[in-house]
Design an enzyme around this catalytic site. Structure first.
Site, PDB file in Angstrom:
ATOM      1  N   HIS A 167      18.094  -7.790  17.903  1.00 17.13           N
ATOM      2  CA  HIS A 167      16.736  -7.460  17.455  1.00 17.13           C
ATOM      3  C   HIS A 167      16.686  -6.198  16.601  1.00 17.13           C
ATOM      4  CE1 HIS A 167      14.399 -10.369  19.965  1.00 17.13           C
ATOM      5  NE2 HIS A 167      15.589 -10.468  20.518  1.00 17.13           N
ATOM      6  N   ASP A 376      14.193   0.032  11.047  1.00 16.22           N
ATOM      7  CA  ASP A 376      13.599  -0.844  12.063  1.00 16.22           C
ATOM      8  C   ASP A 376      14.152  -2.253  11.862  1.00 16.22           C
ATOM      9  OD1 ASP A 376      11.828  -1.578  14.116  1.00 16.22           O
ATOM     10  OD2 ASP A 376      10.143  -0.507  13.206  1.00 16.22           O
TER      11      ASP A 376
HETATM   12  C1  GDG Z   1      12.374  -4.175  18.697  1.00 16.46           C
HETATM   13  C2  GDG Z   1      12.906  -3.725  17.331  1.00 16.46           C
HETATM   14  C3  GDG Z   1      11.800  -5.737  16.303  1.00 16.46           C
HETATM   15  C4  GDG Z   1       2.882  -1.320  20.953  1.00 16.46           C
HETATM   16  N1  GDG Z   1       2.009  -0.543  21.602  1.00 16.46           N
HETATM   17  C5  GDG Z   1       1.344  -1.329  22.464  1.00 16.46           C
HETATM   18  C6  GDG Z   1       1.825  -2.630  22.336  1.00 16.46           C
HETATM   19  N2  GDG Z   1       2.773  -2.605  21.414  1.00 16.46           N
HETATM   20  C7  GDG Z   1       3.505  -3.814  20.954  1.00 16.46           C
HETATM   21  C8  GDG Z   1       3.200  -4.114  19.516  1.00 16.46           C
HETATM   22  C9  GDG Z   1       4.413  -4.959  19.133  1.00 16.46           C
HETATM   23  C10 GDG Z   1       5.509  -4.361  20.011  1.00 16.46           C
HETATM   24  O1  GDG Z   1       4.897  -3.595  21.039  1.00 16.46           O
HETATM   25  C11 GDG Z   1       6.409  -3.412  19.233  1.00 16.46           C
HETATM   26  O2  GDG Z   1       7.253  -4.187  18.441  1.00 16.46           O
HETATM   27  P1  GDG Z   1       8.031  -3.573  17.210  1.00 16.46           P
HETATM   28  O3  GDG Z   1       8.673  -4.681  16.474  1.00 16.46           O
HETATM   29  O4  GDG Z   1       7.064  -2.813  16.361  1.00 16.46           O
HETATM   30  O5  GDG Z   1       9.082  -2.528  17.782  1.00 16.46           O
HETATM   31  P2  GDG Z   1      10.190  -2.396  18.989  1.00 16.46           P
HETATM   32  O6  GDG Z   1       9.553  -2.219  20.299  1.00 16.46           O
HETATM   33  O7  GDG Z   1      11.055  -1.259  18.558  1.00 16.46           O
HETATM   34  O8  GDG Z   1      11.028  -3.776  18.980  1.00 16.46           O
HETATM   35  C12 GDG Z   1      11.975  -4.200  16.228  1.00 16.46           C
HETATM   36  C13 GDG Z   1      11.436  -6.164  17.719  1.00 16.46           C
HETATM   37  O9  GDG Z   1      12.361  -5.639  18.678  1.00 16.46           O
HETATM   38  C14 GDG Z   1      11.436  -7.698  17.842  1.00 16.46           C
HETATM   39  O10 GDG Z   1      12.639  -8.245  17.430  1.00 16.46           O
HETATM   40  O11 GDG Z   1      10.761  -6.104  15.428  1.00 16.46           O
HETATM   41  O12 GDG Z   1      12.490  -3.861  14.957  1.00 16.46           O
HETATM   42  O13 GDG Z   1      13.059  -2.316  17.283  1.00 16.46           O
HETATM   43  O14 GDG Z   1       4.241  -6.294  19.493  1.00 16.46           O
HETATM   44  O15 GDG Z   1       1.974  -4.791  19.438  1.00 16.46           O
HETATM   45  N3  GDG Z   1       1.355  -3.679  23.039  1.00 16.46           N
HETATM   46  C15 GDG Z   1       0.341  -3.421  23.928  1.00 16.46           C
HETATM   47  N4  GDG Z   1      -0.161  -2.169  24.121  1.00 16.46           N
HETATM   48  C16 GDG Z   1       0.301  -1.093  23.415  1.00 16.46           C
HETATM   49  O16 GDG Z   1      -0.177   0.023  23.594  1.00 16.46           O
HETATM   50  N5  GDG Z   1      -0.184  -4.451  24.634  1.00 16.46           N
END
Ligand code: GDG
Length: 472
Positions: A167, A376
């Site tokens: 990921h 990212d």
């Molecule tokens: C890894 C990789 C890759 C955030 N704050 C809250 C909340 N979130 C949710 C967001 C989003 C998720 O968390 C974060 O996803 P990201 O992709 O932005 O980042 P990582 O956590 O670093 O994920 C990344 C991912 O894996 C998938 O392959 O895209 O590059 O680093 O869905 O909405 N959700 C809730 N409350 C919050 O306060 N419910």
């Protein structure tokens, strides 16, 4: 032995949250998230099993939790000791691999005792999976915490079809070579039949390393492993459940809340938004610095412009994270001290977790979404913002260093390392005329609707040659 499954997902965490039921009983509730949504149809139709750790939710010293059923699939918990949490999870996974794979934007730390725990835990995950998997089953292993698992599992169960998906970014040769035990990691991954990455560059880095570090023969996107098997490496950009986000965004509850948020912020002309885990890879500090300089230069002003930053608490026991929090909070204090007014802060900083509904309302309320990671794998927030803009409004500022930039090509792209460039892009997004904003958003929405997380899962399983890809 249990009734075994023909499809097994393996991830560090099980997709559940612990809630307390009546009389203090423990209830497990499915946690929201794209991965479980994508896996659900396959897991249900194949009577599948998910293998993973229950997180810190288990009682210390309690006996290992038994497998249990949730909705229509089975969960197989893998227990970790406190020492393993420190060494395998906080140590090797999040203090060695995480920073190194993200361009070492913070220095990676290596401790020899972490490696031993990482190997031991990967072995335990492989044993649990081997017990759960039916003969000839498909096993899909997720992410950087489990990179040794494919080869350990293959040794135990040569009959299985094994896929692995990373990921986070896979680093270039020069960075990967810093990793102690680099050859073991590479051999671990090569135990899979298919190794998937977010971007084509990750797959190329992996093939290149196999060739130069292990001296393996490669052709196009296949690698001939040491045991003669052909391993395929390719890009499978992950996505989100687009229709779930669209439905949420269209709901009267979210629409009302979005209006209310804007009103509570004093109905600014421009609402800037950031939503990230509080992580040093996400470029939160750069974003604040750009905003502060634009205010200092008078190119943006308060209260016409306000910024909301949700920084979800994350990895608070891991090095660099508490320091990041202090730096970010100092910067917020500085901006508000210099540019806020009584009752009108320039930055609303929220170090809290929110419901999906509240996040959707924030997305709908924001004029400009700032997604500025230094590196990212994908960044799902960028995709969620686009999916939520059912009105075709809203400008997305997106770092070139996020995997999402390969796909969301109509975003206002920026290099967050270049502060002047970032400021310029931010201003461009703030000042863009409505027809331009709508045109960009419409095109990104069209792309996203055709590329949701379901399609991601199906394309990976199809490339793996798995019978599970033939589902409706
Ligand atoms: C890894 C990789 C890759 C955030 N704050 C809250 C909340 N979130 C949710 C967001 C989003 C998720 O968390 C974060 O996803 P990201 O992709 O932005 O980042 P990582 O956590 O670093 O994920 C990344 C991912 O894996 C998938 O392959 O895209 O590059 O680093 O869905 O909405 N959700 C809730 N409350 C919050 O306060 N419910």
């Amino acid at each position: 032995m249990s009734a075994r499954s023909s499809f097994v997902v393996v991830a560090n965490r099980l997709p559940v949250d612990r809630v307390t039921g009546p009389n203090g009983s423990v209830i497990w509730r499915r946690s929201p998230g794209g991965l479980v949504t994508a896996m659900q149809p396959v897991l249900s139709s194949q009577r599948g099993t998910w293998v993973g750790w229950l997180g810190n939710a288990t009682q210390h010293g309690a006996p290992p939790p038994e497998p249990f059923q949730l909705d229509d699939f089975r969960l197989r918990p893998v227990p970790l000791t406190q020492e393993e949490i420190t060494r395998y999870y906080e140590g090797f996974s999040n203090s060695s691999l995480w920073p190194l794979y993200h361009d070492a934007v913070e220095p990676a730390t290596f401790k020899r005792r972490w490696w031993e725990a990482y190997r031991r835990v990967n072995h335990r995950f492989a044993e649990a999976t081997s017990e759960e998997a039916a003969p000839g089953a498909t096993v899909w292993v997720q992410d950087y915490q489990l990179q040794l698992m494919p080869s350990i599992l293959r040794e135990m169960r040569p009959d299985l079809r094994i896929g692995f998906f990373l990921h986070i970014p896979f680093p270039p040769f020069e960075l990967f070579m810093q990793l102690p035990r680099r050859a073991e990691i590479l051999r671990g991954l090569l135990g899979a039949d298919l190794v998937g990455f977010q971007r084509p560059l990750g797959a190329r880095n992996f093939i290149n390393l196999s060739k130069h570090l292990l001296e393996l023969h490669t052709h196009s996107n296949t690698i001939q492993a040491e045991d003669g098997r052909r391993v395929m490496a390719d890009a499978f950009p992950i996505s989100i459940d687009v229709s779930e986000m669209e439905h949420l965004a269209e709901s009267p509850e979210v629409q009302t809340r979005a209006k209310q948020i804007r009103a509570e912020l004093g109905d600014p002309r421009v609402l800037l938004l950031g939503v990230d885990r509080l992580d040093y890879t996400k470029g939160i500090e750069r974003r604040f610095k750009a905003f502060r300089e634009l205010l200092a230069e008078g190119r943006l002003t308060v209260p016409e412009t306000v910024m909301v930053q949700v920084a979800t608490p994350s990895r608070e026991r891991v090095e660099h994270y508490p320091a990041l929090r202090s730096k970010v909070e100092r910067e917020v204090g500085r901006i508000n001290g210099e540019y806020g007014r009584v009752g009108v802060p320039a930055v609303h900083y929220l170090h809290q977790s929110y419901s999906r509904t509240e996040l959707a309302a924030l997305y709908c309320a924001a004029d400009v979404m700032m997604v500025t990671p230094l590196r990212d794998g994908m960044n799902l927030v960028a995709k969620e913002y686009v999916a939520a803009r059912v009105d075709d409004r809203g400008a997305l500022v997106l770092s070139e260093f996020a995997g999402a930039a390969d796909e969301l090509r109509q975003a206002f792209t920026c290099n967050p390392h270049d502060l002047d460039g970032l400021k310029q892009t931010l201003l461009h997004a703030v000042r863009a005329e409505e027809p331009e904003v709508r045109r960009r958003m419409r095109m990104m929405r069209r792309y996203l609707r055709a590329h949701d997380v379901n399609r991601w899962a199906i394309s990976f399983l199809t490339a793996l040659g798995s019978p599970e890809s033939d589902r409706p």
